[in-house]
Scaffold this active site. Structure first.
Site, short mmCIF file in Angstrom:
data_model
loop_
_atom_site.label_atom_id
_atom_site.label_comp_id
_atom_site.label_asym_id
_atom_site.label_seq_id
_atom_site.Cartn_x
_atom_site.Cartn_y
_atom_site.Cartn_z
N ASP A 168 -12.73 92.52 3.95
CA ASP A 168 -12.48 91.48 2.95
C ASP A 168 -11.00 91.38 2.59
O ASP A 168 -10.62 91.52 1.43
CB ASP A 168 -13.30 91.83 1.70
CG ASP A 168 -13.19 90.76 0.63
OD1 ASP A 168 -13.06 91.15 -0.56
OD2 ASP A 168 -13.19 89.56 0.96
N GLU A 419 -15.85 102.34 3.45
CA GLU A 419 -17.19 101.72 3.55
C GLU A 419 -17.75 101.70 4.97
O GLU A 419 -18.14 100.66 5.49
CB GLU A 419 -17.14 100.31 2.96
CG GLU A 419 -16.78 100.36 1.49
CD GLU A 419 -16.76 98.99 0.83
OE1 GLU A 419 -16.68 97.97 1.54
OE2 GLU A 419 -16.83 98.95 -0.41
N TYR A 475 -20.76 98.38 -7.25
CA TYR A 475 -20.61 97.07 -7.91
C TYR A 475 -21.83 96.71 -8.74
O TYR A 475 -22.31 95.57 -8.72
CB TYR A 475 -20.30 96.01 -6.86
CG TYR A 475 -18.88 96.15 -6.36
CD1 TYR A 475 -18.58 96.98 -5.28
CD2 TYR A 475 -17.83 95.53 -7.03
CE1 TYR A 475 -17.28 97.16 -4.85
CE2 TYR A 475 -16.51 95.69 -6.59
CZ TYR A 475 -16.25 96.51 -5.50
OH TYR A 475 -14.95 96.68 -5.08
N GLU A 513 -13.93 102.15 -6.13
CA GLU A 513 -14.05 100.71 -6.36
C GLU A 513 -15.15 100.45 -7.37
O GLU A 513 -16.21 101.07 -7.28
CB GLU A 513 -14.36 99.93 -5.07
CG GLU A 513 -13.21 99.82 -4.10
CD GLU A 513 -13.52 98.96 -2.89
OE1 GLU A 513 -14.37 98.03 -3.01
OE2 GLU A 513 -12.95 99.21 -1.80
N1 CKX Z 1 -15.30 96.70 -0.85
C1 CKX Z 1 -19.58 95.64 -1.54
C2 CKX Z 1 -14.12 96.68 0.05
C3 CKX Z 1 -13.04 95.75 -0.48
C4 CKX Z 1 -13.60 94.39 -0.89
C5 CKX Z 1 -14.73 94.61 -1.92
C6 CKX Z 1 -15.20 93.26 -2.48
C7 CKX Z 1 -15.82 95.38 -1.17
C8 CKX Z 1 -17.13 95.47 -1.91
C9 CKX Z 1 -18.24 95.75 -0.93
O1 CKX Z 1 -12.05 95.58 0.50
O2 CKX Z 1 -12.59 93.55 -1.38
O3 CKX Z 1 -16.10 92.64 -1.92
O4 CKX Z 1 -14.59 92.86 -3.50
#
Ligand code: CKX
Length: 609
Positions: A168, A419, A475, A513
């Site tokens: 992302d 991840e 999240y 995160e």
């Molecule tokens: N995690 C559920 C990696 C980041 C993304 C973040 C997002 C994801 C979340 C995965 O590089 O930006 O989707 O905000």
């Protein structure tokens, strides 16, 4: 791991000359990949110009240029003085994304795979001395399931190629960090590493120096006033530092280590590094810096800014650290790739703790394309037929990252994946080799970890045992049970942590995160997802849970600032989970964090070790 005198950070000394080649270079797209056969290595015959260092995508006004995928070429000229005739002459590329072939005066010099770490091109025999030289670079930004980061490249019905990142962030590319012309002695220092021990009344520094060519090695240590403190002779040894001023979080002290190679009393090569003396270890559920517990307060971030994209931008680095100081942070993760060296140098100088991450992101089919993932079409990632090729590229990236950043005091840990799909048995041998390699490469044997995605849960993750501390990307309240279901989200987060607690891992947990997309223009009472009020509600919910859990020893919110991603229905001109806007201005959550972090001690939740 290749040790090369030019891989040491380029610093002019009495024996080393460094000339930065920043500027407007010639630039040309090569969609048919015909440049190599058409002789562009001798000159690209381009009308277009391109700033170096910078990403190429955000300058143009056409979508074809922004989304361009494939080969593209750069060209510049540089002068080599006649006096350099009997020296080693090299070009150091701090990062070219994602791969490069380098030509000087039409001659191919080297190729490099990997877009976030330096490489050197030895042009000693190809250079014209006392005259102008032509540098041409063929660069490519395609992704595949064997590249880091991972993705794929497709050809659309209209014949245009497009990347499909499994991650992302925007696939910025180009000569994104500085290029330096180096004149070095032919016998030279090629590597220098340190590892620290705190002793009664001071510290001891075990060091190792590698050279090309014989000679006497000396290491001299100066304090910040330039006063000689200590030193040693020989390629390896231990230097005692009496009354050492240790490097501490937000209380930095850097000693200058001068390394010199002499032959028959004559100086042949010298180079220096500014080193913070500190120790890092995990003990039970504590993260210890110099034997004292520390709680991580900070961010995941990106090297990302307007116009230059992922291009080197010293001004943005400075602003980011000023904001880190203002908000009361003490740490960050270099998500999701190693950043430029100047970033770590400033983190050393300012006393910030860094989790240094490899570009091992996208190790999950369609993480970002939720529709694909739900289709159930995916093969378990670590069972793909290409996984062994990916592993070799991954190990190379780990070796190169640790080799580059091993002396940085700010680096307290290595994050070896972001991840990954860690829920299949096939992942286990892959993880073992990755974690073993990191331990073997690091002279300081720092803690190792990976950031676990929300599908890697206590009952599903097969690889958490490799981590010295557990990093969770969660999240609840956003992707899971968002909006009016936030109370259920809180219960679900507590329940998951109960699941981890039941495993009695006796390791620290860090949330690397958590957060919510937030439009800095939306205020809403009562809140709604995407409003600034809701972002704070999600943060407060997470912090209620973190604060109730004594093995949670760090909170790194996602993300420091809004950043660019590929376009899609889930992204509003990029990812908006920033606490700051992409222009580095505060959202309401920034003031919330300032209030929280300025009142959270550096050793929050420690058991008073
Ligand atoms: N995690 C559920 C990696 C980041 C993304 C973040 C997002 C994801 C979340 C995965 O590089 O930006 O989707 O905000």
């Amino acid at each position: 791991m290749e040790k090369n005198a030019a891989l040491l950070y380029p610093r002019p000394t009495a024996t080393r000359l460094a000339v930065r080649l920043d500027g407007m270079w010639k630039f040309r797209f090569d969609p048919e990949s015909k440049g190599a056969s058409d002789g562009w290595n001798k000159g690209i015959n381009a009308k277009e110009t391109m700033p170096v260092p910078a990403s190429f995508q955000d300058f143009f006004t056409g979508k074809d240029e922004r989304e361009y995928t494939g080969d593209f070429w750069y060209e510049t000229e540089f002068f080599v003085p006649a006096e350099w005739q009997d020296r080693a002459v090299l070009l150091r590329f701090d990062a070219v994304t994602h791969r490069a072939r380098v030509f000087v005066n039409g001659q191919e010099i080297c190729r490099h795979e990997g877009g976030f770490l330096p490489f050197a091109a030895d042009i000693t025999s190809a250079a014209k001395y006392g005259g102008a030289n032509r540098l041409v670079a063929l660069v490519n930004n395609e992704l595949s399931e064997t590249t880091l980061p991972v993705g794929r490249t497709e050809t659309l019905p209209n014949g245009k190629r497009v990347v499909k990142p499994y991650f992302d962030f925007f696939n910025y590319a180009g000569i994104q960090r500085p290029v330096t012309l180096l004149s070095l002695p032919t016998n030279a220092i090629t590597d220098f590493s340190v590892a620290h021990r705190i002793t009664t009344g001071g510290a001891e520094v075990d060091y190792s120096v590698e050279t090309v060519g014989e000679g006497e090695v000396t290491v001299t240590v100066l304090d910040e006033d330039g006063k000689h403190i200590s030193g040693a002779q020989g390629q390896n040894g231990t230097i005692a530092i009496p009354d050492a001023r240790l490097w501490n979080v937000r209380d930095a002290y850097l000693y200058r280590f001068w390394v010199r190679l002499s032959q028959n009393g004559k100086l042949v090569d010298e180079w220096y590094d500014d080193i913070g003396i500190r120790t890092v270890e995990i003990r039970g559920t504590e993260i210890l810096l110099n034997g004292k517990p520390v709680y991580l307060k900070g961010f995941g971030k990106h090297e990302d800014s307007d116009i230059a994209g992922r291009g080197f931008n010293r001004a943005v680095i400075k602003r980011d650290f000023e904001l880190m100081k203002w908000i009361g942070a003490n740490s960050l993760r270099t998500s999701h790739y190693p950043y430029c060296e100047e970033f770590y140098q400033l983190a050393d100088r300012e006393g910030f703790l860094v989790i240094d991450e490899t570009p091992a992101v996208g190790f999950f089919d369609s993480t970002m394309n939720f529709l694909d993932a739900s289709r159930g079409t995916k093969v378990p990632f670590f069972e793909k037929p290409t996984i062994q090729e990916l592993l070799q590229n991954h190990l190379d990236a780990i070796r190169a990252m640790i080799n580059r950043d091993k002396n940085r005091a700010c680096v307290i840990a290595w994050s070896l994946f972001n991840e990954p799909e860690s829920t299949s048995e096939a992942a286990i041998p892959y993880f073992k080799e990755v974690f073993d390699t990191a331990l073997e490469c690091d002279p300081q044997k720092r803690p190792r970890t990976f950031a676990a995605i929300m599908f890697s849960r206590p009952d599903t993750c097969k690889c958490y045992q490799f981590s010295d501390f557990i990093c969770l990307n969660r999240y609840y309240g956003w992707y899971v049970l968002g909006g009016y279901e936030i109370d259920t989200a809180e219960k679900a987060l507590r329940s998951e942590l109960e699941g981890w607690k039941a495993k009695n891992l006796n390791k620290p947990f860090v949330f690397t995160e958590y957060g919510a997309d937030t439009d800095s223009g939306i205020h809403k009472l009562p809140s709604v997802q995407w409003s600034q009020e809701y972002q704070i509600e999600v943060l407060e919910m997470n912090h209620r849970v973190f604060d109730s859990c004594d093995f949670v020893k760090g909170e790194q919110v996602w993300a420091f600032a809004d950043f660019q991603t590929g376009e899609g229905i889930h992204r509003v001109d990029g990812n908006k989970k920033g606490i700051f806007t992409r222009q580095r201005q505060p959202k309401a959550a920034a003031f919330y964090f300032k209030q929280r972090w300025e009142n959270l001690p550096e050793n929050y939740k420690s058991k008073g070790l």
